[in-house]
Design a protein around this motif. Structure first.
Motif, PDB file in Angstrom:
ATOM      1  N   ARG A 102      34.937  51.308  27.695  1.00  0.00           N
ATOM      2  CA  ARG A 102      35.908  50.727  26.852  1.00  0.00           C
ATOM      3  C   ARG A 102      37.411  51.135  26.970  1.00  0.00           C
ATOM      4  O   ARG A 102      38.635  51.126  27.112  1.00  0.00           O
ATOM      5  N   ALA A 103      36.748  53.012  26.603  1.00  0.00           N
ATOM      6  CA  ALA A 103      37.809  53.507  26.006  1.00  0.00           C
ATOM      7  C   ALA A 103      38.909  54.027  26.969  1.00  0.00           C
ATOM      8  O   ALA A 103      39.981  53.730  27.366  1.00  0.00           O
ATOM      9  N   HIS A 104      38.231  53.923  28.605  1.00  0.00           N
ATOM     10  CA  HIS A 104      39.174  54.440  29.400  1.00  0.00           C
ATOM     11  C   HIS A 104      39.554  52.895  30.129  1.00  0.00           C
ATOM     12  O   HIS A 104      40.396  52.808  30.386  1.00  0.00           O
ATOM     13  N   ALA A 106      40.905  50.393  28.122  1.00  0.00           N
ATOM     14  CA  ALA A 106      41.570  50.642  27.279  1.00  0.00           C
ATOM     15  C   ALA A 106      42.988  51.322  27.504  1.00  0.00           C
ATOM     16  O   ALA A 106      43.679  50.996  27.146  1.00  0.00           O
ATOM     17  N   SER A 107      42.120  52.234  27.907  1.00  0.00           N
ATOM     18  CA  SER A 107      43.804  53.340  27.885  1.00  0.00           C
ATOM     19  C   SER A 107      44.678  52.623  29.799  1.00  0.00           C
ATOM     20  O   SER A 107      46.249  53.447  29.665  1.00  0.00           O
ATOM     21  N   HIS A 108      44.197  52.215  30.064  1.00  0.00           N
ATOM     22  CA  HIS A 108      45.135  51.619  31.328  1.00  0.00           C
ATOM     23  C   HIS A 108      45.508  50.043  30.653  1.00  0.00           C
ATOM     24  O   HIS A 108      45.683  49.249  31.444  1.00  0.00           O
ATOM     25  N   GLY A 109      45.143  49.443  30.173  1.00  0.00           N
ATOM     26  CA  GLY A 109      45.193  48.316  28.793  1.00  0.00           C
ATOM     27  C   GLY A 109      44.958  47.053  29.435  1.00  0.00           C
ATOM     28  O   GLY A 109      45.209  46.151  29.570  1.00  0.00           O
TER      29      GLY A 109
END
Length: 146
Positions: A102-104, A106-109
């Motif tokens: 999820r963090a990865h 989310a870092s790409h929107g």
């Protein structure tokens, strides 16, 4: 009752999936930069880009290319307009660390759906859904093989 005749072969898994796309560079960047695919080969003369996804390939067919024009109208600009070419496809991943995934993303929107147990080729396991930039739905599923 007729005798069941087995085919002279055994199915081994998904070889490739073909997506017809409007914006080739944007989609190629998504699959390579976000999901970790690598460029296998490009055949610009027919509008085909092939990406390596583990043991499988994801073929991207540019709507403006020779192959893309053969298929008629392309995917709609938004899901509200319809015209999806694929319901979804599933990529088996390992490890399946929900927080890190999820963090990865989310870092790409990129927003994701809920993680839940879903049945697939390796059995039932955790997975989540996301959409690529052109609205194709992708299921990321935990590998049960390790």
């Amino acid at each position: 009752m007729s005798e069941i005749v087995q085919p002279p072969f055994a199915l081994k898994g998904l070889d490739h999936l073909v997506l017809r796309v409007r914006d080739l560079e944007r989609i190629k960047a998504f699959y390579c930069d976000v999901l970790g695919c690598s460029l296998e080969r490009e055949q610009g003369e027919i509008g085909l880009t092939q990406l390596r996804a583990g043991r499988s390939l994801i073929d991207l067919v540019n709507l403006d290319g020779k192959l893309g024009r053969v298929g008629g109208a392309g995917p709609a600009a938004s899901l509200d307009a319809g015209g999806r070419n694929v319901d979804h496809f599933c990529l088996v991943i390992s490890p399946f660390d929900e927080k890190a995934i999820r963090a990865h993303l989310a870092s790409h929107g990129i927003e994701t759906g809920e993680v839940g147990p879903r049945y697939g080729a390796e059995g039932e396991g955790a997975s989540l859904y996301l959409d690529d930039p052109e609205g194709n739905t992708i299921e990321l599923k935990a590998s049960l093989a390790g």
